[in-house]
Structure formats: structure tokens, C-alpha cells
Write an enzyme that holds these catalytic residues in place. Sequence first.
Site, PDB file in Angstrom:
ATOM      1  N   PHE A   1       6.935   6.315   2.648  1.00 15.52           N
ATOM      2  CA  PHE A   1       8.034   5.482   3.065  1.00 15.52           C
ATOM      3  C   PHE A   1       7.664   3.944   3.026  1.00 15.52           C
ATOM      4  CE2 PHE A   1      11.238   4.051   6.169  1.00 15.52           C
ATOM      5  CZ  PHE A   1      12.362   4.315   5.553  1.00 15.52           C
TER       6      PHE A   1
ATOM      7  N   ASP B   1       0.627  -0.428   3.385  1.00 13.17           N
ATOM      8  CA  ASP B   1       1.832  -0.592   4.288  1.00 13.17           C
ATOM      9  C   ASP B   1       1.343  -0.066   5.496  1.00 13.17           C
ATOM     10  OD1 ASP B   1       3.873  -0.007   5.734  1.00 13.17           O
ATOM     11  OD2 ASP B   1       5.136   0.655   4.318  1.00 13.17           O
TER      12      ASP B   1
ATOM     13  N   LYS C   1       7.348  -3.252  12.940  1.00 14.96           N
ATOM     14  CA  LYS C   1       7.339  -2.426  14.257  1.00 14.96           C
ATOM     15  C   LYS C   1       6.601  -2.842  15.400  1.00 14.96           C
ATOM     16  CE  LYS C   1       8.139   1.951  11.618  1.00 14.96           C
ATOM     17  NZ  LYS C   1       9.402   2.386  12.262  1.00 14.96           N
TER      18      LYS C   1
END
Length: 400
Positions: free
Chosen positions: A140, A225, A254
Site C-alpha cells: 500500500f 516506504d 503519519k
Amino acid sequence: MTTVTTADPPARTFATTMDIVARPPVVFVAGHGSWLTDSEGREYLDFIQGWAVNCLGHSPTPIIQALARQAAQLINCSPAFYNDQMIKLAELLTRHSGLHQVFLANSGAEANEGAIKLARKWGAVHRGGAFEIITMEHGFHGRTLATMAASGKSQWEHLYEPKVPGFVKVPLNDLAAVEAAITPRTVAVMLEPIQGEAGVFEATIPFLRGLRALTRDKGLLLILDEIQTGIGRTGRLFGFEHAGTTPDIMTLAKGLGGGVPLAALVAHRDVCCFEYGDQGGTFCGNPLMAAAGCAVIEEVTKPGFLDRVTQAGAYLTDGLRVLSRKHGCGAVRGRGLLLALDLKRDVSGAVVELAMRRGLLINGPRPDSLRFMPALTVSDAEIDGMIGILDTVLGDAAPV
Ligand SMILES: Cc1ncc(COP(=O)(O)O)c(C=O)c1O
């Protein structure tokens, strides 16, 4: 004090907000540490934390102070000018990562989009126009068109066609498959150290080390990532530290902003080949968000902070293993405070719903798994409280 309720909250819909997800009929109005409060005064123990975003919990003092101080000083002066907070955050990130240059952005998808652009630019300049990126099945990377194409989510296979081309998928932890997928068009391999959205599946340390050696050998870039794994989530500042290998490009979001929209594209100096005009964005590097990022990094790198994350992760793992044995569940996956419990049956939806009614917020990333991503500051007492509620919920919603 906790207010745990089993009563149904009132059903409500808000027609002026786009219906992009089935939201429960609850409106949150406040949050402190591991706790959220809704408009009816009910309190919830939050093990989602904005999807692993609030690394210091809800409304932590260091971020409140950094934002208030910076808002009074300078909010935005345009990305066409340097500002002191942008420089400070870039220095903190490069010092701690061993990489050399930073582009600040506003979301994980935007940082990954930047990583894809940087790799393609590098391929155009140094690899004869190579542009293809090998990514992992079930990975993702975000919701822009390119990052959706880079992701390996089966539900997205035919969404928003035509797809951005240039992504080749291989199974996670299969080094031979990566090697077989390399062609003269390949410029990079991109993956998450732990696939969070897929349900918390780790890239093994031998796989990460093998990828580093393979990409060096073939003259390709390794892009990690770290949007979910970065900023202390796994017990180290960056997930790649567990494997002892450094990527060429890393993306963060995040936890970096501790709740505010902030992301970073961080790269080795040899890869930084953007020319003027290739990359940018009105809000990128604004001092207000960068000040929050500096406050987060300063907190997370304080002596003992990451050791406590490791300790809390081990404590949570132990508690989940006890529940697993009692309720006939399976393995606990993950690292630090990014953990999942294999339920061994497709009941996560019912468990998540009942848990919320009893004052606990947890996430079910797949029908057979629960995911836990509490604040990195979560206490043992809060972990005990979560385990206690989950124990009763599993007994009621997922009897063996
Ligand atoms: C590993 C990973 N990459 C990218 C993203 C996208 O980040 P954002 O939602 O901030 O665009 C996410 C979000 O969950 C993520 O977990």
C-alpha cells in the site's frame, strides 16, 4: 475515568460530508493521550490513533506548544523561500537517517509520488530512460493515481482505469521473483518494511538485506516506504534499522507530524537529481507543520523513548498471545507497536464494532485480523485495559 457503554449510539448521517467510508454514528470532539471523547461524553481507548498517526497520543503537549509558538511566529512564507523550521527538520531527518536531502510534503501519498518521480528522473538521467518500479503484491503506497498503481491492493485492480503504467508486482519476501522481474527498463524496487494496510506482514530481514545487495549489484534504487513503520513505530526510529541496511530513498508521513499533515521524501545525495520546476507544492515545507515534525523527532529521539516502545510492544504482544490461546486465535504479527492478531476466522468486522460499543477503538485490516497501532506513549495500564475489553469482546463476538 473510562465510560464504557454497551448502549447503541444514536444513528446519524451527515449529508454534507462525502460518503467515502462507512463511518460509525459517533462524532469525536476531544482527545488526550490514548483517549478520545465523543459529543455525548463517551470515552474510548484508542488503539488506532488516526491510523498510526498520533505517535505521541492525542493533543500531546510538545506538539501543542510547537504549533502555538510557530503559529504566532510564522505560518507560511511559500516553498519558494527557506524557513528555519524546514531547515531544522531536514537536518534532524538527515542526521538520524544517514541520508542527505529532504523534500517536505503533506501526505504519505504525496511523498511516495515524489519518490516515484525522483526514481523516474534518476532513471532518465542515469539509466537510459529506465522507469519501471518493482513493487510488492498487497503493498500500500497511497491514493494518488501513481501510488494506487504502485500498490498491490486487489480491490483497486480495475478502479480509475487507465492505470499509471510502470509498476511490476512480485510477492513479498521472494528475492528470486524480484530478480526475475528486473529488465533494462527497471529503475527501482519499492516496498514497505512491514505491510501495514495489508494486515501487518513483515518483509523479512534476509529479504531486505538481499534486496539491498541485489539493487546495488544491478544499479537500481531501493525505495522504502516508511510511512507506517517510521518515526519509532517499530521500536527504532526507522524500520530499516532492524535490517541494518539504508535505502536510497525513504518516505515518511503519519507519525512524522504527530497528527498534523506532514510527510517527507528523504534521499541519498547521489539520487537527488530534481531540476528546478520538477517538484513542488504550495504547502510543502511550511514552517507550521515542520515545527510539529521537529517537536516529534525531538521527543522520539529522547533517551529511553524507543526502548519504552520496544518494551510496550513486547507487553502488548504477550497480552495478545494470552488472548490468542484463550480464544483459539493464531499468531501475533508485527514489530514494536505495529501489531496484528490473526483471529483464525472472518470476524474482525463484528469484533471491531462490538469493541467500539464497549469503548475500545481497534482496526480490522482484513476479515481475519485485528491491527493495533496505539500511541507510542501508551502505558502498560492502558494495554491491560485494551486486553481486558478485547477479552470480553472476543468471547461475545467470536466464540470458538
Ligand atoms: C505504507 C503506507 N504508505 C502510504 C500511505 C498513504 O499515506 P497518506 O494516507 O498519508 O497519503 C499509507 C497510509 O496508510 C501507508 O500505510
